[in-house]
Scaffold this motif. Structure first.
Motif, PDB file in Angstrom:
ATOM      1  N   CYS A   1       0.863  -1.187   0.000  1.00  0.00           N
ATOM      2  CA  CYS A   1       0.000   0.000   0.000  1.00  0.00           C
ATOM      3  C   CYS A   1       0.895   1.232   0.000  1.00  0.00           C
ATOM      4  O   CYS A   1       2.050   1.161   0.434  1.00  0.00           O
ATOM      5  CB  CYS A   1      -0.869   0.036   1.252  1.00  0.00           C
TER       6      CYS A   1
ATOM      7  N   ARG B   1       0.650   3.718   1.911  1.00  0.00           N
ATOM      8  CA  ARG B   1       0.929   4.008   3.319  1.00  0.00           C
ATOM      9  C   ARG B   1      -0.105   3.234   4.135  1.00  0.00           C
ATOM     10  O   ARG B   1      -1.212   3.011   3.660  1.00  0.00           O
ATOM     11  CB  ARG B   1       0.747   5.512   3.552  1.00  0.00           C
ATOM     12  N   LYS B   2       0.246   2.811   5.324  1.00  0.00           N
ATOM     13  CA  LYS B   2      -0.728   2.072   6.137  1.00  0.00           C
ATOM     14  C   LYS B   2      -1.797   3.020   6.684  1.00  0.00           C
ATOM     15  O   LYS B   2      -1.481   4.065   7.258  1.00  0.00           O
ATOM     16  CB  LYS B   2      -0.021   1.417   7.337  1.00  0.00           C
ATOM     17  N   CYS B   3      -3.052   2.642   6.540  1.00  0.00           N
ATOM     18  CA  CYS B   3      -4.142   3.398   7.165  1.00  0.00           C
ATOM     19  C   CYS B   3      -4.165   3.025   8.656  1.00  0.00           C
ATOM     20  O   CYS B   3      -3.824   1.888   9.012  1.00  0.00           O
ATOM     21  CB  CYS B   3      -5.469   3.034   6.517  1.00  0.00           C
TER      22      CYS B   3
ATOM     23  N   TYR C   1      -6.350   2.205  10.774  1.00  0.00           N
ATOM     24  CA  TYR C   1      -7.284   1.204  11.297  1.00  0.00           C
ATOM     25  C   TYR C   1      -7.014  -0.186  10.721  1.00  0.00           C
ATOM     26  O   TYR C   1      -7.719  -1.140  11.045  1.00  0.00           O
ATOM     27  CB  TYR C   1      -8.727   1.606  10.968  1.00  0.00           C
ATOM     28  N   CYS C   2      -5.984  -0.299   9.871  1.00  0.00           N
ATOM     29  CA  CYS C   2      -5.849  -1.503   9.037  1.00  0.00           C
ATOM     30  C   CYS C   2      -5.025  -2.600   9.697  1.00  0.00           C
ATOM     31  O   CYS C   2      -3.889  -2.364  10.114  1.00  0.00           O
ATOM     32  CB  CYS C   2      -5.192  -1.114   7.714  1.00  0.00           C
TER      33      CYS C   2
ATOM     34  N   PHE D   1      -4.836  -5.606   7.884  1.00  0.00           N
ATOM     35  CA  PHE D   1      -4.600  -6.549   6.778  1.00  0.00           C
ATOM     36  C   PHE D   1      -3.098  -6.750   6.599  1.00  0.00           C
ATOM     37  O   PHE D   1      -2.290  -5.901   7.008  1.00  0.00           O
ATOM     38  CB  PHE D   1      -5.160  -6.008   5.457  1.00  0.00           C
TER      39      PHE D   1
ATOM     40  N   SER E   1      -0.357  -6.058   4.823  1.00  0.00           N
ATOM     41  CA  SER E   1       0.138  -5.180   3.758  1.00  0.00           C
ATOM     42  C   SER E   1       1.224  -4.270   4.323  1.00  0.00           C
ATOM     43  O   SER E   1       1.236  -3.977   5.523  1.00  0.00           O
ATOM     44  CB  SER E   1      -0.997  -4.336   3.176  1.00  0.00           C
TER      45      SER E   1
ATOM     46  N   GLY F   1      -5.856  -6.907  -1.804  1.00  0.00           N
ATOM     47  CA  GLY F   1      -4.656  -6.533  -1.061  1.00  0.00           C
ATOM     48  C   GLY F   1      -4.975  -6.026   0.320  1.00  0.00           C
ATOM     49  O   GLY F   1      -5.991  -6.381   0.891  1.00  0.00           O
ATOM     50  N   GLY F   2      -4.120  -5.101   0.762  1.00  0.00           N
ATOM     51  CA  GLY F   2      -3.182  -4.289   0.034  1.00  0.00           C
ATOM     52  C   GLY F   2      -3.868  -3.416  -1.034  1.00  0.00           C
ATOM     53  O   GLY F   2      -5.070  -3.230  -1.045  1.00  0.00           O
ATOM     54  N   THR F   3      -3.042  -2.927  -1.882  1.00  0.00           N
ATOM     55  CA  THR F   3      -3.500  -2.047  -2.953  1.00  0.00           C
ATOM     56  C   THR F   3      -2.935  -2.546  -4.289  1.00  0.00           C
ATOM     57  O   THR F   3      -1.840  -2.126  -4.687  1.00  0.00           O
ATOM     58  CB  THR F   3      -3.030  -0.599  -2.689  1.00  0.00           C
TER      59      THR F   3
ATOM     60  N   ASN G   1      -7.134   1.683  -5.063  1.00  0.00           N
ATOM     61  CA  ASN G   1      -7.343   2.802  -4.142  1.00  0.00           C
ATOM     62  C   ASN G   1      -7.130   4.114  -4.856  1.00  0.00           C
ATOM     63  O   ASN G   1      -6.224   4.238  -5.690  1.00  0.00           O
ATOM     64  CB  ASN G   1      -6.399   2.686  -2.939  1.00  0.00           C
TER      65      ASN G   1
ATOM     66  N   ARG H   1      -5.998   7.824   5.317  1.00  0.00           N
ATOM     67  CA  ARG H   1      -6.077   7.484   3.889  1.00  0.00           C
ATOM     68  C   ARG H   1      -5.175   8.441   3.107  1.00  0.00           C
ATOM     69  O   ARG H   1      -4.953   9.581   3.537  1.00  0.00           O
ATOM     70  CB  ARG H   1      -7.527   7.633   3.385  1.00  0.00           C
TER      71      ARG H   1
END
Ligand code: SF4
Length: 400
Positions: free
Chosen positions: A15, A17-19, A21-22, A24, A26, A71-73, A106, A143
């Motif tokens: 991704c 950048r990591k969000c 709340y995530c 997952f 990634s 993903g991920g993105t 995204n 985000r």
């Protein structure tokens, strides 16, 4: 020989950048480690392709009718990467002409040329992670994009030829009010996407959000969360969407066939780190360790015979011990009942060679009597009253 149907999931664990709340699997690719990422990206895609080719023995017995690149993105990948993955997938597997092929994207990473590449590669469904149409909420979630950037991505997808577009939304995010949530929902509905996924935020342990008291205090209370949930259903249904799963809405004919495979315990194989599979009545997951994954796949590419390759690839797959018959029955009920059309007693019998009433008769009777479930000639589903409190009811389908 009649070929069996198969779904394929491909995991792209990168991704921008990591969000916050995530949780997952990634990795954020920020400016600092971009150079390293470029090399890692190539190694990872090569490893993915080796893993895909290790399954080519399934070509004669399976037909792939859904593919999901998630993903991920995935849209962070470079031009040519997705085409390479899709070309390899078609070499390894027999893919149905009518397959549903989804890619997640995204905003901020989906350019015009990437959208065109996906169409060229045969991808026919795109799922765009918007989450909120409010820029302040997007910033609080960490985000990388704002609403205008989402609109550019959405237009890029439409211009490239995507008709089947999903938009992801999240409710009950920090700083959100019922008013701003409704505004997001209305903006999304005006775009008329084929599909909308609307989940309520879950604060996952170990994420930066879970550690941030200031943001946690900005999360709407339960009462507001419930109003958002009710408004989602009311607005989307009145807008022509069919609620086919608790959190998923589609225009008729645009239900996500790949996700329905997960919810009805159909066979699928996952490729890439952390990807899980349900195949031959067994659940297994790939290693989550990037170095191990690339090392073992590189070793597999040097093996002489196909048998040696398979043996090598098996080293990254771990059988899920919990997936015994009782566990699969629970999953069949949990996932199947989340779908508004419910579960069928005959499918249960076909899958497990046991009557659903023998296993779950008491709990089904109890909730039919209370008006939370309905049993319509062997099709068991939630009523509206049941759907609204589904989580507590589903817990009663756990077997001892
Ligand atoms: S874009 Fe999606 S997968 Fe990536 S960090 Fe954000 S929520 Fe996680």
């Amino acid at each position: 020989m009649v070929k069996r149907r198969l779904g394929i999931y491909i995991h792209i664990p990168f991704c921008a950048r990591k969000c916050i709340y995530c949780d997952f699997l990634s990795f954020g690719v920020d400016a600092q480690n971009y150079v390293n990422w470029n090399g890692l990206r190539k190694d990872y895609i090569n490893a993915l392709c080796i893993e895909l080719l290790s399954c080519k023995h399934l070509r004669d017995s399976y037909i792939v009718d859904t593919i999901f690149i998630g993903g991920g993105t995935p849209s962070i990948l470079m031009p040519g990467d997705i085409e390479k993955i899709m070309d390899t997938l078609r070499l390894a597997f027999s893919v149905s002409k009518n397959a549903e092929i989804t890619i997640e994207a995204n905003p901020g990473t989906l350019t015009e040329s990437k959208a065109a590449e996906y169409i060229h590669a045969g991808i026919n469904r795109i799922s765009i992670g918007l989450q909120s149409a409010n820029d302040e909420e997007l910033a609080l979630l960490g985000r990388i994009h704002n609403y205008d950037q989402f609109l550019v991505s959405y237009d890029n997808a439409r211009e490239a030829g995507f008709e089947n577009i999903n938009i992801d939304l999240i409710s009950a995010v920090p700083g959100q009010t019922l008013h701003t949530y409704l505004n997001s929902l209305e903006k999304v509905m005006k775009l008329k996407p084929a599909h909308i996924s609307a989940y309520s935020l879950i604060v996952e342990d170990g994420t930066p959000l879970a550690e941030n008291d200031r943001l946690l205090r900005l999360i709407p209370d339960e009462d507001t969360d419930r109003k958002m949930y009710e408004a989602t259903e009311r607005l989307l249904i009145s807008g022509g969407y069919n609620r086919y799963e608790i959190s998923n809405y589609a225009r008729p004919g645009y239900e996500c066939r790949h996700n329905i495979k997960y919810w009805t315990l159909k066979e699928y194989i996952g490729f890439g780190i952390g990807a899980s599979s349900f195949f031959n009545q067994r659940r297994f997951s790939n290693t989550q360790d990037m170095d191990e994954y690339i090392r073992i796949m590189t070793a597999a590419s040097k093996c002489g015979s196909f048998e040696e390759v398979s043996a090598c690839v098996n080293n990254i797959r771990h059988l899920d011990e919990a997936a015994d018959t009782g566990h699969l029955m629970e999953e069949f009920m949990f996932l199947g009942l989340r779908m508004t059309k419910g579960v069928s007693a005959s499918s249960f019998h076909k899958k497990f060679n046991r009557s659903i009433y023998e296993v779950y008769g008491q709990v089904i009777d109890r909730y039919v009597s209370s008006g939370h479930l309905v049993n319509n000639k062997g099709i068991i589903s939630f009523t509206k009253k049941g759907l609204d409190v589904s989580n507590s009811i589903l817990a009663d389908f756990l077997l001892d």
